[in-house]
Scaffold this motif. Sequence first.
Motif, PDB file in Angstrom:
ATOM      1  N   GLU A  12       0.868  -1.177   0.000  1.00  0.00           N
ATOM      2  CA  GLU A  12       0.000   0.000   0.000  1.00  0.00           C
ATOM      3  C   GLU A  12       0.907   1.230   0.000  1.00  0.00           C
ATOM      4  N   LEU A  13       0.962   1.946  -1.109  1.00  0.00           N
ATOM      5  CA  LEU A  13       1.875   3.069  -1.242  1.00  0.00           C
ATOM      6  C   LEU A  13       1.433   4.295  -0.447  1.00  0.00           C
ATOM      7  N   THR A  14       0.131   4.444  -0.217  1.00  0.00           N
ATOM      8  CA  THR A  14      -0.377   5.657   0.420  1.00  0.00           C
ATOM      9  C   THR A  14      -1.720   5.384   1.096  1.00  0.00           C
ATOM     10  N   ASN A  15      -2.075   6.227   2.050  1.00  0.00           N
ATOM     11  CA  ASN A  15      -3.411   6.133   2.645  1.00  0.00           C
ATOM     12  C   ASN A  15      -4.332   7.208   2.084  1.00  0.00           C
ATOM     13  N   ARG A  16      -3.884   7.858   1.020  1.00  0.00           N
ATOM     14  CA  ARG A  16      -4.700   8.898   0.382  1.00  0.00           C
ATOM     15  C   ARG A  16      -5.551   8.299  -0.747  1.00  0.00           C
ATOM     16  N   CYS A  17      -6.730   8.858  -0.920  1.00  0.00           N
ATOM     17  CA  CYS A  17      -7.598   8.411  -2.009  1.00  0.00           C
ATOM     18  C   CYS A  17      -8.534   9.544  -2.394  1.00  0.00           C
ATOM     19  N   ASN A  18      -8.834   9.641  -3.681  1.00  0.00           N
ATOM     20  CA  ASN A  18      -9.746  10.676  -4.164  1.00  0.00           C
ATOM     21  C   ASN A  18     -11.205  10.263  -4.037  1.00  0.00           C
ATOM     22  N   ALA A  19     -11.447   8.957  -3.873  1.00  0.00           N
ATOM     23  CA  ALA A  19     -12.821   8.447  -3.846  1.00  0.00           C
ATOM     24  C   ALA A  19     -13.377   8.413  -2.423  1.00  0.00           C
ATOM     25  N   PRO A  22     -18.690   4.075  -0.136  1.00  0.00           N
ATOM     26  CA  PRO A  22     -19.449   3.938   1.116  1.00  0.00           C
ATOM     27  C   PRO A  22     -18.993   2.823   2.038  1.00  0.00           C
ATOM     28  N   LEU A  23     -18.567   1.695   1.501  1.00  0.00           N
ATOM     29  CA  LEU A  23     -18.189   0.579   2.364  1.00  0.00           C
ATOM     30  C   LEU A  23     -16.685   0.437   2.537  1.00  0.00           C
ATOM     31  N   CYS A  24     -15.928   1.438   2.123  1.00  0.00           N
ATOM     32  CA  CYS A  24     -14.484   1.419   2.344  1.00  0.00           C
ATOM     33  C   CYS A  24     -14.193   1.715   3.809  1.00  0.00           C
ATOM     34  N   GLY A  25     -13.157   1.097   4.343  1.00  0.00           N
ATOM     35  CA  GLY A  25     -12.807   1.274   5.741  1.00  0.00           C
ATOM     36  C   GLY A  25     -12.379   2.672   6.109  1.00  0.00           C
ATOM     37  N   ARG A  26     -12.043   3.495   5.118  1.00  0.00           N
ATOM     38  CA  ARG A  26     -11.593   4.863   5.407  1.00  0.00           C
ATOM     39  C   ARG A  26     -12.751   5.864   5.400  1.00  0.00           C
ATOM     40  N   THR A  27     -13.897   5.466   4.851  1.00  0.00           N
ATOM     41  CA  THR A  27     -15.017   6.378   4.682  1.00  0.00           C
ATOM     42  C   THR A  27     -15.818   6.521   5.970  1.00  0.00           C
ATOM     43  N   SER A  28     -16.256   7.742   6.260  1.00  0.00           N
ATOM     44  CA  SER A  28     -17.010   8.018   7.486  1.00  0.00           C
ATOM     45  C   SER A  28     -17.992   9.154   7.235  1.00  0.00           C
ATOM     46  N   SER A  29     -18.948   9.297   8.138  1.00  0.00           N
ATOM     47  CA  SER A  29     -19.900  10.409   8.066  1.00  0.00           C
ATOM     48  C   SER A  29     -19.366  11.640   8.783  1.00  0.00           C
ATOM     49  N   ARG A  30     -18.134  11.578   9.275  1.00  0.00           N
ATOM     50  CA  ARG A  30     -17.510  12.730   9.910  1.00  0.00           C
ATOM     51  C   ARG A  30     -17.409  13.877   8.902  1.00  0.00           C
ATOM     52  N   PRO A  31     -17.297  15.120   9.364  1.00  0.00           N
ATOM     53  CA  PRO A  31     -17.215  16.269   8.442  1.00  0.00           C
ATOM     54  C   PRO A  31     -16.124  16.123   7.389  1.00  0.00           C
ATOM     55  N   SER A  32     -15.024  15.487   7.770  1.00  0.00           N
ATOM     56  CA  SER A  32     -13.915  15.313   6.829  1.00  0.00           C
ATOM     57  C   SER A  32     -14.210  14.233   5.794  1.00  0.00           C
ATOM     58  N   GLY A  33     -15.183  13.372   6.081  1.00  0.00           N
ATOM     59  CA  GLY A  33     -15.504  12.282   5.175  1.00  0.00           C
ATOM     60  C   GLY A  33     -14.679  11.030   5.405  1.00  0.00           C
ATOM     61  N   VAL A  34     -13.694  11.108   6.325  1.00  0.00           N
ATOM     62  CA  VAL A  34     -12.843   9.950   6.599  1.00  0.00           C
ATOM     63  C   VAL A  34     -12.905   9.586   8.081  1.00  0.00           C
ATOM     64  N   GLY A  69      -5.844   3.405   0.526  1.00  0.00           N
ATOM     65  CA  GLY A  69      -5.387   4.394  -0.442  1.00  0.00           C
ATOM     66  C   GLY A  69      -5.349   3.885  -1.870  1.00  0.00           C
ATOM     67  N   ASP A  70      -5.314   4.828  -2.813  1.00  0.00           N
ATOM     68  CA  ASP A  70      -5.179   4.497  -4.230  1.00  0.00           C
ATOM     69  C   ASP A  70      -3.740   4.799  -4.648  1.00  0.00           C
ATOM     70  N   PRO A  71      -2.992   3.829  -5.158  1.00  0.00           N
ATOM     71  CA  PRO A  71      -1.580   4.041  -5.474  1.00  0.00           C
ATOM     72  C   PRO A  71      -1.311   5.164  -6.478  1.00  0.00           C
ATOM     73  N   ALA A  72      -2.264   5.430  -7.369  1.00  0.00           N
ATOM     74  CA  ALA A  72      -2.053   6.445  -8.400  1.00  0.00           C
ATOM     75  C   ALA A  72      -1.934   7.852  -7.827  1.00  0.00           C
ATOM     76  N   ILE A  73      -2.370   8.044  -6.583  1.00  0.00           N
ATOM     77  CA  ILE A  73      -2.294   9.367  -5.987  1.00  0.00           C
ATOM     78  C   ILE A  73      -0.919   9.640  -5.380  1.00  0.00           C
ATOM     79  N   HIS A  74      -0.107   8.584  -5.244  1.00  0.00           N
ATOM     80  CA  HIS A  74       1.244   8.745  -4.695  1.00  0.00           C
ATOM     81  C   HIS A  74       2.068   9.631  -5.640  1.00  0.00           C
TER      82      HIS A  74
END
Length: 347
Positions: A12-19, A22-34, A69-74
């Motif tokens: 996993e190159l990064t924990n960043r993602c543009n997407a 809904p069922l991804c472990g990084r997604t949340s209803s918090r204001p930040s979305g993560v 994360g999505d590797p293309a964002i690295h």
Amino acid sequence: MIPTTVRKLHIELTNRCNAGCPLCGRTSSRPSGVTEFIENSGWIDLQLETLKKIPWKTIERVNFCGNYGDPAIHPKMLDIVEYIENFDTTTNVVTNGSLRNTEWWTKLAKIQTNKKSHVRFSIDGLRDTNHLYRRNTNFDTIIDNAQTFIDNGGIAEWVFIAFEHNEHQIDEARELAKNMGFKKFHLRRNNRIGQGRTPPVKKVQQKMFDKFGGTPSYVPQKNELKKWTESTYQSSGCGIKCKSQETEELYISCDGDVLPCCWWGNSQFASKYDPNHVGHKDKHVQILKSMKIDLRKYSWDKIINEYEKQKDYVELLWSNDPKNDIPKCFAQCGTQKNIDARIKEEL
């Protein structure tokens, strides 16, 4: 726990993602979305200098994918792929495809010189449905990027997760993939919506899933995961069949931790950056707390030796009983049912 020889890596190159799936472990209803652990960790990109500590001459294949994360964002992904390809190591990239421009995808096609190297584009539908799950992605951009990659010699595969809202488009998507020049079309069913094979869906994720497309066909009831683990143990006879050992593969998280698999990496990462995360209770996370596994700090050999010290203990838990086992291992490697839900099609 770990393979005797390591021939493959899942990185996993990064924990960043543009997407915002809904069922991804990084997604949340918090204001930040993560989730809180993503907020607390900040953006982490695994550096090339850290990866250079790996004995690449012995590695046959690396899979750039991840839990969060999505590797293309690295920012240096192209440099990393180019470096690894010099060792004649196959590089596989898994991405939603909505990042970067055609110049970037042209270069990726050119530097993936190994004849088995490829990119898997996760596209769950067509123009009117893909964004329902792959939120914040643009279908037209994905298709342009994929076509550019293919036209410049890149080997592309299409991964389609079937939901209630896109099942009617499977044949059309398969035909589009064939016409564009994709080499394979992977159809996956229920690996996120489950049918008794996945842990209970979090309430917040359930709410988001309802809002942005479809509903799980099955949601396990309270305590059902425990019963499922016990039945898995009983049906498997004793112990489990570790896929990491079978495939000779290890997982490396974006913060440098070297782990047996991505399933161990999931709650390990979350618990490191969220003091209240339920992952702290996981047996394997408790085992890892006393181990030196950070590739940024320790040598490759040192980390492998750390696992050798724990190997007998972990395998004893595997063959013990479901009350004292490692639930994550039994859930993922105690049964082959989840393999049946995946269909690979040649185009």
